[in-house]
Scaffold this motif. Structure first.
Motif, short mmCIF file in Angstrom:
data_model
loop_
_atom_site.label_atom_id
_atom_site.label_comp_id
_atom_site.label_asym_id
_atom_site.label_seq_id
_atom_site.Cartn_x
_atom_site.Cartn_y
_atom_site.Cartn_z
N GLU A 260 -91.42 56.35 3.77
CA GLU A 260 -92.62 55.52 3.88
C GLU A 260 -92.63 54.35 2.90
O GLU A 260 -93.52 53.50 2.95
CB GLU A 260 -93.86 56.39 3.69
CG GLU A 260 -94.05 57.40 4.83
CD GLU A 260 -95.32 58.22 4.67
OE1 GLU A 260 -95.89 58.23 3.55
OE2 GLU A 260 -95.74 58.85 5.66
N ASN A 263 -92.27 50.30 4.46
CA ASN A 263 -93.39 49.94 5.33
C ASN A 263 -93.15 48.57 5.94
O ASN A 263 -92.19 47.88 5.61
CB ASN A 263 -94.72 49.98 4.56
CG ASN A 263 -94.69 49.11 3.31
OD1 ASN A 263 -94.20 47.99 3.34
ND2 ASN A 263 -95.18 49.64 2.20
N SER A 272 -89.24 47.86 12.13
CA SER A 272 -89.99 48.95 11.52
C SER A 272 -89.00 49.92 10.89
O SER A 272 -87.80 49.85 11.13
CB SER A 272 -90.83 49.68 12.57
OG SER A 272 -89.99 50.35 13.49
N ARG A 273 -89.53 50.86 10.08
CA ARG A 273 -88.61 51.82 9.46
C ARG A 273 -87.98 52.72 10.51
O ARG A 273 -86.88 53.23 10.32
CB ARG A 273 -89.31 52.64 8.39
CG ARG A 273 -90.56 53.39 8.80
CD ARG A 273 -91.25 53.93 7.55
NE ARG A 273 -92.58 54.47 7.85
CZ ARG A 273 -92.81 55.74 8.13
NH1 ARG A 273 -91.81 56.60 8.18
NH2 ARG A 273 -94.04 56.15 8.39
N HIS A 339 -93.47 59.63 0.85
CA HIS A 339 -93.70 58.50 -0.05
C HIS A 339 -93.45 58.94 -1.49
O HIS A 339 -93.94 58.34 -2.43
CB HIS A 339 -95.12 57.96 0.12
CG HIS A 339 -95.27 56.54 -0.34
ND1 HIS A 339 -95.47 56.21 -1.66
CD2 HIS A 339 -95.24 55.37 0.34
CE1 HIS A 339 -95.57 54.89 -1.78
NE2 HIS A 339 -95.43 54.36 -0.57
#
Length: 453
Positions: A260, A263, A272-273, A339
């Motif tokens: 995360e 981002n 996007s990831r 995260h």
């Protein structure tokens, strides 16, 4: 020169055929989860992980019978039959059903064992001590283009898609089935060396000029080879390559997709990831292609300096990639969205450099391993490559199992330990082979070894 041209043409055709087959299969594997989740509005009961488990389980068992199939049908027909199993598996996704999914998975397991055993035998037959390094480099450079094309297709077609409509699924798997079928047909263009070619070029494999083993003899020879000193030592290298493939083909991309820290604001516009998974796969493929091409060009130089410097280089590259992954990614990213703080600022640029290094290091180790097997087990290439596949598939299955429960640091520790142990094991067999070559010693062929039993 005609013999050289025929053998080189065979290697190129073989590489292109594998590129087409595995562009189809790897793309199918990567899309499998999303496709199955979208069938019947998500009510389809087939499980992608169960399918993967069946493939590896059947693959590991089938490797014991694969040398007998190759001995009976020959490497060309064996590879064609093995590739047909991939075609049937991919074709089953046009109308997914639970029984066809799992039956197709079992067929792929059988087909993979026969296909890779036949590939090792055919590559050895079409090589000699001067060309084995070049030929393995060319083959891997061509075949690993499948990683590039497959991941590019995934990135362009499925980026941002949550579900897949029936019409899109039909379009996708019609194309993939066509690519797989074309790869199978390419195998039929492989040619036998003419008898007069062997007057000037001595093949590594005695089966190039002698009648092949019977199926029963090939089966017995697999057990005989398993007891040899060289095979026992090289089993450590086989196991490392198995878990390494598990890491860069499944775990590493998952870590990027579930990190995360990557981002939307930290990534380039339009990426996007989740999309990093496809880009990472392309760069792994690019590393494989660049490495394979470089090794193909340096084939003659490697004959002078040996295979061990290349493997040591691959080890250093892999250790660098593992360290970068350790400091750049959250420890729990293999198992869930994360995260968690990292040792350094989590960078997508570093992550993609790491992808390239993983592919480059893999080709260094695998190409030289194939080359060494082709020399050490010149007269036993079918059972030797089957045993390699067996150990690799067992190690890969174990890797897929623990990848769902172990944190990233423990998975990397396993890779570091196995990788560090594999280098001296490879070098020992390489040095044993070099000394034997200089002294004129040759390992007993299958007929003599079986007669001693």
């Amino acid at each position: 020169m005609a013999g050289c041209d025929t053998r080189l043409a065979n290697i190129i055709i073989l590489g292109v055929a594998f590129m087409l087959i595995f562009t189809a299969f790897q793309t199918c594997s990567m899309a499998q989860k999303a496709v199955l989740a979208s069938v019947n509005n998500g009510t389809f009961e087939g499980n992608g992980y169960t399918s993967l488990g069946i493939i590896y389980a059947v693959f590991s068992v089938s490797t014991w019978a694969a040398p007998s199939v190759v001995a009976f049908a020959g490497p060309k027909i064996s590879m064609f039959l093995g590739s047909a199993m991939y075609f049937l598996f991919i074709l089953s996704f046009l109308k997914p059903m639970v029984w066809t999914l799992y039956t197709g998975s079992a067929l792929v397991g059988v087909g993979a064992a026969v296909l890779w055993t036949g590939q090792g035998n055919f590559l050895t037959i079409n090589s000699d001590s001067e060309t084995i390094g070049r030929n393995t480099g060319i083959f891997f450079a061509l075949s690993q283009c499948s990683l590039l094309f497959g991941n590019l297709y995934i990135f362009l077609v499925f980026h941002g898609e949550a579900t897949i409509a029936d019409s899109a699924r039909t379009y996708l798997f019609t194309g993939l089935s066509g690519a797989s079928l074309l790869g199978s047909l390419f195998l039929l263009f492989l040619r036998k060396k003419r008898i007069e070619d062997t007057d000037n070029l001595v093949s590594l494999n005695a089966s190039a000029t002698q009648s092949p083993d019977t199926p029963v003899a090939a089966f017995k020879r697999s057990f005989q080879l398993l007891k040899t000193q060289e095979m026992l030592i090289l089993s450590v290298v086989f196991a490392y390559t198995g878990i390494a493939v598990t890491f860069f083909s499944g775990v590493y991309g998952t870590c990027l997709a579930q990190n995360e820290h990557f981002n939307v604001g930290s990534l380039p516009t339009g990426i996007s990831r989740k999309g990093l998974l496809g880009i990472s796969g392309m760069l792994i493929g690019a590393g494989e292609i660049v490495g394979g091409g470089l090794l193909g060009l340096l084939g003659r130089r490697m004959n002078k300096y040996g295979r061990d410097p290349v493997v040591i280089m691959g080890y250093i590259v892999h250790m660098t990639a593992f360290y970068l992954a350790f400091v750049n990614l959250p420890m729990d990213s293999p198992v869930n969205e994360s995260h968690t703080p990292t040792y350094f600022h989590s960078s997508w640029e570093v992550a993609l450099v790491c992808s390239f290094l993983l592919g480059f290091g893999d080709i260094c180790v695998n190409s030289q391993l194939v080359s060494l097997l082709g020399v050490v087990f010149a007269e036993d290439s079918s059972p030797a490559f089957a045993l390699r596949s067996f150990v690799q598939s067992v190690a890969a299955a174990a890797g897929f199992y623990y990848s769902n429960v172990l944190l990233l640091k423990w998975q990397l520790l396993i890779l570091v330990i196995m990788g560090t142990g594999s280098v001296p094991c490879f070098c020992i067999v390489e040095w044993m082979t070099t000394r034997a070559s200089r002294s004129g010693y040759q390992r007993p062929g299958p007929e003599l070894a079986l007669a001693r039993q």
